[in-house]
Enzyme design. Structure first.
Site, PDB file in Angstrom:
ATOM      1  CG  ASP A 180      -0.638  -8.952  11.171  1.00 38.35           C
ATOM      2  OD1 ASP A 180       0.562  -9.173  10.904  1.00 38.35           O
ATOM      3  OD2 ASP A 180      -1.025  -8.579  12.298  1.00 38.35           O
ATOM      4  N   GLY A 220       5.139   3.129  -0.459  1.00 36.68           N
ATOM      5  CA  GLY A 220       6.565   3.013  -0.714  1.00 36.68           C
ATOM      6  C   GLY A 220       6.931   2.103  -1.864  1.00 36.68           C
ATOM      7  CE  LYS A 245       0.087  -4.032  10.460  1.00 35.01           C
ATOM      8  NZ  LYS A 245       0.501  -3.981  11.884  1.00 35.01           N
ATOM      9  CE  LYS A 259      15.316  -6.243   5.099  1.00 37.48           C
ATOM     10  NZ  LYS A 259      13.918  -6.151   4.603  1.00 37.48           N
ATOM     11  CB  SER A 275      -0.936   0.011   1.214  1.00 37.59           C
ATOM     12  OG  SER A 275      -0.188  -0.016   2.420  1.00 37.59           O
ATOM     13  CE1 TYR A 316      15.394  -3.712   9.121  1.00 36.95           C
ATOM     14  CE2 TYR A 316      17.615  -2.989   8.576  1.00 36.95           C
ATOM     15  CZ  TYR A 316      16.297  -3.201   8.208  1.00 36.95           C
ATOM     16  OH  TYR A 316      15.892  -2.892   6.933  1.00 36.95           O
TER      17      TYR A 316
END
Length: 275
Positions: free
Chosen positions: A70, A17, A38, A168, A15, A164
């Protein structure tokens, strides 16, 4: 005929970017686009919902199906992928774009935030790919594409935000594994990462703010690179951690100025994990 006519692409986090940009790029090639995220209702700070992107997809020439998803919910993942495949008569491509970020080290990061990053980044690649697999096996142009970086084990990429980084890198390791596991089914599996920072809400609100966004590129460069991968009819390109600019250069593109987010007065910043 457009390159993705009659092909169905399922995009998580579609939705806003990069996900939205990929959705519109696929739509311009005639694809059926599933926008799964979401964002069912407008956000006070962030533009775009699954419904607004669905309308943009239709205007761009594609068929659209907005679905609330989700990626942490296993049952919902399977139900939405099955719903999409049944709606369009199959599923050809899965783009694992949904992501969560917090650049903090182990000392400061809340365990709940680490859980979120693990679930939305690494675990969702596993669950979404597993759910899509029965449908992808039936496609003649099956692809799984995850937005994750090359594996760079230089300590600096772990020193300040190891949690993080590990989530990834796990996405990329799953990519390498699935490329071999699914090779006999004719399913190509690759990772894609930007050479420079991409101006998205994650940069604006989680990383460096509007000033850093001015040193980035528009999401469209990632969308064009993703399209280059998804439109390939064979499966010779698989098991790779690809970089957007490098891939587009191989396609003969040499001018990247139109991808700049800012006015060009500031130098572009390399993205994380790239030396």
């Amino acid at each position: 005929m457009s390159r993705l006519t009659n092909r169905t692409v399922f995009i998580t986090g579609g939705s806003r970017g990069i996900g939205r940009a990929i959705a519109l790029a696929c739509a311009r090639e005639g694809a059926n686009v599933v926008i799964a995220a979401k964002s069912d209702t407008p956000h006070p700070k962030l533009p775009g919902t699954i419904h607004s992107v669905a309308e943009e997809v239709r205007e761009a020439g594609g068929q659209a199906l907005p679905l609330v998803l989700d990626v942490r919910d296993d049952a919902m993942v399977k139900a939405r992928i099955d719903e999409a495949a049944e709606h369009f008569g199959g599923l050809d491509m899965l783009v694992n774009n949904a992501g969560a970020i917090r650049l903090q080290g182990v000392e400061k990061l809340k365990p709940s935030r680490y859980d979120l990053m693990h679930q939305v980044n690494a675990r969702a690649v596993f669950t979404c790919s597993q759910a899509a697999l029965p449908w992808l096996k039936q496609s003649e142009q099956a692809h799984i594409l995850s937005l994750s970086p090359p594996l760079n084990l230089a300590p600096k990429w772990f020193a300040q935000y190891g949690p993080y980084t590990t989530t990834k890198y796990a996405m990329t390791m799953l990519t390498l594994g699935m490329a071999e596991e699914f090779r006999s089914h004719g399913i190509a599996v690759n990772a894609l990462w930007p050479k420079t920072l991409i101006a998205t809400a994650a940069i604006e609100f989680e990383v460096g703010g509007p000033q850093m966004m001015a040193q980035g590129r528009k999401p469209e460069i990632m969308a064009d690179a993703a399209l280059s991968i998804l439109c390939r009819g064979d499966h010779s390109l698989t098991g790779q951690a690809l970089i957007d600019e490098d891939l587009l250069r191989q396609d003969g593109i040499t001018d990247f100025e139109h991808y700049r987010y800012g006015d060009g007065s500031k130098p572009l910043l390399p993205d994380l994990f790239l030396d």
